[in-house]
Design an enzyme around this catalytic site. Structure first.
Site, mmCIF file in Angstrom:
data_model
loop_
_atom_site.group_PDB
_atom_site.id
_atom_site.type_symbol
_atom_site.label_atom_id
_atom_site.label_comp_id
_atom_site.label_asym_id
_atom_site.label_seq_id
_atom_site.Cartn_x
_atom_site.Cartn_y
_atom_site.Cartn_z
ATOM 1 N NE ARG A 173 -3.275 2.498 0.691
ATOM 2 C CZ ARG A 173 -4.189 1.479 1.364
ATOM 3 N NH1 ARG A 173 -5.016 1.723 2.090
ATOM 4 N NH2 ARG A 173 -3.807 0.462 0.795
ATOM 5 N NE ARG A 208 -5.855 -9.881 3.239
ATOM 6 C CZ ARG A 208 -5.272 -8.968 3.423
ATOM 7 N NH1 ARG A 208 -5.425 -8.372 4.509
ATOM 8 N NH2 ARG A 208 -5.156 -8.587 2.661
ATOM 9 N NE ARG A 254 -2.308 -4.720 -1.503
ATOM 10 C CZ ARG A 254 -2.513 -5.857 -0.569
ATOM 11 N NH1 ARG A 254 -2.138 -7.553 -0.960
ATOM 12 N NH2 ARG A 254 -3.304 -6.082 0.269
ATOM 13 C CE LYS A 285 -3.496 -0.358 6.324
ATOM 14 N NZ LYS A 285 -2.624 -1.497 5.468
ATOM 15 N NE ARG A 305 -7.345 -7.838 0.322
ATOM 16 C CZ ARG A 305 -7.325 -6.955 0.849
ATOM 17 N NH1 ARG A 305 -7.364 -6.909 1.980
ATOM 18 N NH2 ARG A 305 -6.432 -5.860 0.651
HETATM 19 P P1 AP5 Z 1 -5.148 -7.279 8.319
HETATM 20 O O1 AP5 Z 1 -5.362 -5.835 9.173
HETATM 21 O O2 AP5 Z 1 -6.071 -7.058 7.232
HETATM 22 O O3 AP5 Z 1 -3.729 -6.150 8.029
HETATM 23 P P2 AP5 Z 1 -4.052 -4.719 7.105
HETATM 24 O O4 AP5 Z 1 -2.871 -3.865 7.550
HETATM 25 O O5 AP5 Z 1 -5.345 -4.027 7.442
HETATM 26 O O6 AP5 Z 1 -3.740 -5.300 5.323
HETATM 27 P P3 AP5 Z 1 -4.708 -5.009 4.234
HETATM 28 O O7 AP5 Z 1 -4.028 -5.811 3.054
HETATM 29 O O8 AP5 Z 1 -6.073 -4.891 4.572
HETATM 30 O O9 AP5 Z 1 -4.723 -3.445 3.725
HETATM 31 P P4 AP5 Z 1 -3.853 -2.259 2.292
HETATM 32 O O10 AP5 Z 1 -3.494 -1.559 3.180
HETATM 33 O O11 AP5 Z 1 -2.975 -3.009 1.769
HETATM 34 O O12 AP5 Z 1 -5.234 -3.068 1.763
HETATM 35 P P5 AP5 Z 1 -7.478 -2.397 1.326
HETATM 36 O O13 AP5 Z 1 -7.646 -3.231 1.846
HETATM 37 O O14 AP5 Z 1 -6.904 -0.926 2.913
HETATM 38 O O15 AP5 Z 1 -4.287 -8.133 8.300
HETATM 39 C C1 AP5 Z 1 -3.465 -9.133 7.162
HETATM 40 C C2 AP5 Z 1 -3.601 -10.090 8.085
HETATM 41 O O16 AP5 Z 1 -3.007 -10.029 8.952
HETATM 42 C C3 AP5 Z 1 -4.975 -10.804 7.911
HETATM 43 O O17 AP5 Z 1 -4.953 -12.483 7.768
HETATM 44 C C4 AP5 Z 1 -5.252 -10.684 9.597
HETATM 45 O O18 AP5 Z 1 -5.934 -11.243 10.071
HETATM 46 C C5 AP5 Z 1 -2.988 -10.593 10.103
HETATM 47 N N1 AP5 Z 1 -2.872 -9.922 10.410
HETATM 48 C C6 AP5 Z 1 -2.810 -8.986 11.373
HETATM 49 N N2 AP5 Z 1 -2.333 -8.821 12.905
HETATM 50 C C7 AP5 Z 1 -1.556 -9.754 12.994
HETATM 51 C C8 AP5 Z 1 -0.698 -9.854 13.927
HETATM 52 N N3 AP5 Z 1 -0.286 -9.013 14.665
HETATM 53 N N4 AP5 Z 1 -0.077 -10.942 14.329
HETATM 54 C C9 AP5 Z 1 -0.209 -12.545 13.353
HETATM 55 N N5 AP5 Z 1 -1.709 -12.242 11.558
HETATM 56 C C10 AP5 Z 1 -1.836 -10.470 12.349
HETATM 57 O O19 AP5 Z 1 -6.760 -1.422 0.141
HETATM 58 C C11 AP5 Z 1 -6.977 -2.577 -0.920
HETATM 59 C C12 AP5 Z 1 -7.124 -1.485 -1.924
HETATM 60 O O20 AP5 Z 1 -7.875 -0.513 -2.342
HETATM 61 C C13 AP5 Z 1 -5.255 -1.008 -2.146
HETATM 62 O O21 AP5 Z 1 -4.253 -1.289 -2.933
HETATM 63 C C14 AP5 Z 1 -6.158 0.174 -3.296
HETATM 64 O O22 AP5 Z 1 -5.222 -0.353 -5.110
HETATM 65 C C15 AP5 Z 1 -7.703 1.330 -2.729
HETATM 66 N N6 AP5 Z 1 -7.139 1.772 -1.751
HETATM 67 C C16 AP5 Z 1 -7.732 0.998 -0.991
HETATM 68 N N7 AP5 Z 1 -7.623 3.056 -0.037
HETATM 69 C C17 AP5 Z 1 -6.973 3.295 -1.046
HETATM 70 C C18 AP5 Z 1 -7.151 5.087 -1.045
HETATM 71 N N8 AP5 Z 1 -7.126 5.759 0.486
HETATM 72 N N9 AP5 Z 1 -6.696 5.552 -1.965
HETATM 73 C C19 AP5 Z 1 -6.277 4.914 -3.502
HETATM 74 N N10 AP5 Z 1 -6.505 3.992 -3.077
HETATM 75 C C20 AP5 Z 1 -6.806 2.999 -1.767
#
Ligand code: AP5
Length: 216
Positions: free
Chosen positions: A88, A127, A169, A13, A158
């Site tokens: 979410r 990552r 997660r 994402k 992280r």
């Molecule tokens: P990346 O692009 O970082 O993937 P992502 O889907 O953004 O994954 P995240 O782990 O950041 O998402 P998340 O939803 O768990 O965490 P968030 O930060 O939102 O890619 C991941 C890896 O894969 C990278 O190394 C990238 O290079 C690689 N990659 C990407 N695409 C690829 C491809 N096509 N092929 C190969 N490799 C690839 O949230 C963190 C925490 O914040 C949550 O757990 C929660 O506690 C809190 N939080 C956030 N939003 C909310 C909300 N709305 N409500 C409540 N709590 C929230």
């Protein structure tokens, strides 16, 4: 244009939102990044969110929503945005919908990245992250870490990318976030993309599907 990105942790994402936002000249707004900035700065919000973020749970809706409304009210988000990580759960989606309707605004698309579970685990545990500029890199167990190519800062992993926290997660995603796929499909704005392909191929698919919308 107002877009949201949905999909499991590690679906790409953030990676795709960053590219889309740059291409369309819109801000990329990531709730995960916003929380990590508050955690690093030890703000009151960061202190309240810390235990949820680090253990892989969802931060309570009231805290999250206040942070999101504040960010979306900023000038650069007036004409549109790519919102990554929000909503979410269904409660956040419904509150978001109410807010948009009150402001006479609509969401254009919910981009859903579908990725196999073993690939998610591989991406997240490989990552590495720059705590300064938030750039992410993929590393293997044989050559972990290193320095950020943009700012030279030593890369870290992280807290929530430890295998046990990733499993939590994913559980939270399937229980709380996955129902949003049906929610946005029912509203006719879901764009389902195969996110298993390499980054450039996924970006191309998203671009092509959005271009089809524009040509209609
Ligand atoms: P990346 O692009 O970082 O993937 P992502 O889907 O953004 O994954 P995240 O782990 O950041 O998402 P998340 O939803 O768990 O965490 P968030 O930060 O939102 O890619 C991941 C890896 O894969 C990278 O190394 C990238 O290079 C690689 N990659 C990407 N695409 C690829 C491809 N096509 N092929 C190969 N490799 C690839 O949230 C963190 C925490 O914040 C949550 O757990 C929660 O506690 C809190 N939080 C956030 N939003 C909310 C909300 N709305 N409500 C409540 N709590 C929230």
């Amino acid at each position: 244009m107002r877009l949201i990105m949905i999909g499991p942790p590690g679906a790409g994402k953030g990676t795709q939102a960053e590219r889309l936002a740059a291409r369309m000249g819109m801000p990329h707004i990531s709730t995960g990044d916003l929380f990590r900035i508050h955690l690093k700065a030890s703000t009151e919000l960061g202190r309240q969110a810390k235990r949820y973020v680090e253990s892989g749970g969802l931060v309570p809706d009231a805290l999250t929503e206040a942070m999101v409304w504040e960010r979306l009210s900023q000038e650069d988000a007036r004409e549109g945005y790519v919102l990554d990580g929000f909503p979410r759960n269904l409660a956040q989606a419904e509150e978001f919908q109410r807010r948009l309707e009150a402001a006479r605004m609509g969401l254009d698309r919910a981009v859903y990245l579908r990725v196999a579970e073993n690939e998610l685990m591989r991406r997240l545990t490989g990552r590495w992250w720059c705590p300064e500029c938030q750039a992410t890199y993929q590393r293997t167990a044989a050559s972990p870490g290193g320095a950020c190519e943009a700012c030279g800062v030593v890369l870290i992993q992280r807290e929530d990318d430890r295998p046990a926290t990733v499993r939590r997660r994913l559980r939270v995603y399937f229980e709380e976030t996955a129902p949003l796929v049906g929610y946005y499909r029912d509203r006719g704005i879901l764009l389902e993309i195969d996110g298993n392909a390499p980054v450039d191929a996924v970006a191309r698919s998203i671009g092509e599907r959005l271009a089809e919308d524009e040509s209609r």
